[in-house]
Scaffold this motif. Structure first.
Motif, PDB file in Angstrom:
ATOM      1  N   SER A 246       0.839  -1.198   0.000  1.00 30.27           N
ATOM      2  CA  SER A 246       0.000   0.000   0.000  1.00 30.27           C
ATOM      3  C   SER A 246       0.878   1.253   0.000  1.00 30.27           C
ATOM      4  O   SER A 246       2.045   1.214   0.374  1.00 30.27           O
ATOM      5  N   GLU A 247       0.278   2.364  -0.398  1.00 29.98           N
ATOM      6  CA  GLU A 247       1.030   3.621  -0.449  1.00 29.98           C
ATOM      7  C   GLU A 247       1.495   4.039   0.948  1.00 29.98           C
ATOM      8  O   GLU A 247       2.621   4.497   1.128  1.00 29.98           O
ATOM      9  N   GLU A 248       0.590   3.865   1.940  1.00 27.64           N
ATOM     10  CA  GLU A 248       0.950   4.235   3.303  1.00 27.64           C
ATOM     11  C   GLU A 248       2.127   3.418   3.816  1.00 27.64           C
ATOM     12  O   GLU A 248       3.035   3.944   4.474  1.00 27.64           O
ATOM     13  N   PHE A 249       2.115   2.120   3.499  1.00 27.32           N
ATOM     14  CA  PHE A 249       3.199   1.242   3.971  1.00 27.32           C
ATOM     15  C   PHE A 249       4.523   1.625   3.307  1.00 27.32           C
ATOM     16  O   PHE A 249       5.567   1.645   3.965  1.00 27.32           O
ATOM     17  N   ASN A 250       4.479   1.956   2.038  1.00 22.82           N
ATOM     18  CA  ASN A 250       5.701   2.350   1.332  1.00 22.82           C
ATOM     19  C   ASN A 250       6.278   3.642   1.899  1.00 22.82           C
ATOM     20  O   ASN A 250       7.507   3.789   2.044  1.00 22.82           O
TER      21      ASN A 250
END
Length: 377
Positions: A246-250
């Motif tokens: 996910s974008e948040e995890f990246n």
């Protein structure tokens, strides 16, 4: 997360040390030193030798002309240079080196070597000593050539009874033990030079204490970055299966790397450097103690000459008194001359810390803010 940690709380301590430094002397020549790699060589018996490669760049600040060359050195080479300077420049505050250890951080050690060399090359009198010229010069830049030179020097110096073995301190040059039997030695009366050296010692001890406070504060800030890194890494591992990709995890992974990189950068640029400064204070204080011990030894030997129990040692005592008087005179002249340079070097270090540490820390948080402001995070 706080926008920034508290400003360094030791600005007064920094000022107290810096104000004692003399006005910075203008220089035309400047040296830049970089470690560009190391090589580990294993002998047949399994002993490792770590060879470090450095690039030394000489810069003419007036013309901006630059000239560079590489040298390859190992720990014993640095120790040889330190011992040679101690032997030939009695009373000068020779920069400290890392202790000899079987297990150590190679990255930290190479930075400590860089700090050591920078201090030597910023000291006009130390850089011009023949052993320094050989160590830094192009003539013996290769490892084998310099190693052979040291071996030849060892043979010559053993003949004239000079000490260059690893681990010997400058105190070894002057150690002397007498069995005083029941001789009563009258303590010497301190003179004006003793009082002056007492003032130097008091100043150095206070400056060291202030530097310890500053170093402790910097370490706490860097440790906070390290703790934050570990906390985010643990959170990342917990939610890896659910959030990976996910974008948040990246973005979280990017923030973790920012914390890690700045923690390493601040530690290497400031903490390691401050730690070597503390060791340099110890070396300076040792010289003051040595000065007093030599004068006490002269006082004792002088009284022994007139004692019937030491008639057989009169020639030896006279020779020792004469030698120690020469060493006291040289230490007195060189230390008083060197303390000015030492103050400057410590002032440069703390001025740099005061100016740049906060800037680097703010850059760290600014980089993290930019990631947090990314859409959808």
């Amino acid at each position: 997360m706080k926008d920034n940690y508290d400003l360094i709380t030791t600005s007064q301590a920094i000022f107290d040390v810096v104000k004692r430094g003399n006005q910075v002397e203008e220089t035309r020549i400047q040296y830049e030193i970089k470690c560009i790699g190391n090589e580990i060589e294993t002998s047949q018996i399994g002993k490792e030798t770590v060879k470090y490669k450095f690039t030394i760049t000489k810069i003419d600040l007036l013309t901006q002309n630059k000239k560079s060359h590489d040298i390859v050195r190992r720990y014993t080479h640095f120790l040889w240079l330190q011992n040679e300077l101690q032997n030939k420049q009695i009373g000068r505050i020779i920069p400290s080196l890392p202790e000899r250890q079987t297990v150590y951080d190679k990255d930290k050690r190479k930075l400590e070597f860089v700090f050591f060399m920078q201090k030597i090359l910023s000291h006009k009198k130390l850089q011009s000593v023949d052993c320094s010229e050989k160590f830094f010069g192009e003539e013996l830049k290769e490892y084998d050539a310099f190693q052979q030179y040291i071996e030849n020097m060892k043979d010559q110096q053993n003949i004239i009874n000079k000490f260059i073995n690893a681990g010997l301190s400058i105190m070894s040059m002057f150690s002397k033990v007498y069995n005083y039997k029941n001789v009563q030695i009258i303590p010497r009366i301190p003179d004006e030079f003793d009082k002056q050296f007492d003032e130097y010692k008091k100043e150095l001890e206070q400056n060291k204490l202030n530097t310890e406070i500053i170093t402790s504060d910097l370490q706490k800030i860097v440790q906070k970055l390290q703790i934050q890194t570990r906390a985010l890494s643990n959170s990342s591992e917990i939610f890896m299966n659910e959030c990976q990709g996910s974008e948040e995890f990246n973005i979280l992974q990017i923030i973790i790397k920012i914390y890690e990189s700045y923690e390493i950068r601040l530690r290497q640029k400031y903490i390691y450097r401050m730690e070597t400064s503390l060791k340099d204070y110890d070396e300076a204080i040792k010289l003051i103690n040595l000065y007093k011990e030599l004068k006490d030894q002269i006082n004792q030997d002088t009284q022994l000459i007139n004692n019937p129990n030491y008639r057989s040692q009169i020639d030896e005592l006279k020779s020792e008194i004469n030698n120690n008087k020469q060493k006291v005179e040289q230490l007195n002249i060189n230390f008083i001359d060197d303390i000015k340079i030492f103050r400057q070097q410590q002032s440069w270090c703390l001025n740099d810390v005061q100016k740049n540490f906060q800037i680097d820390l703010q850059d760290c948080y600014q980089s993290i803010k930019q990631q947090k402001n990314v859409e959808h995070f």
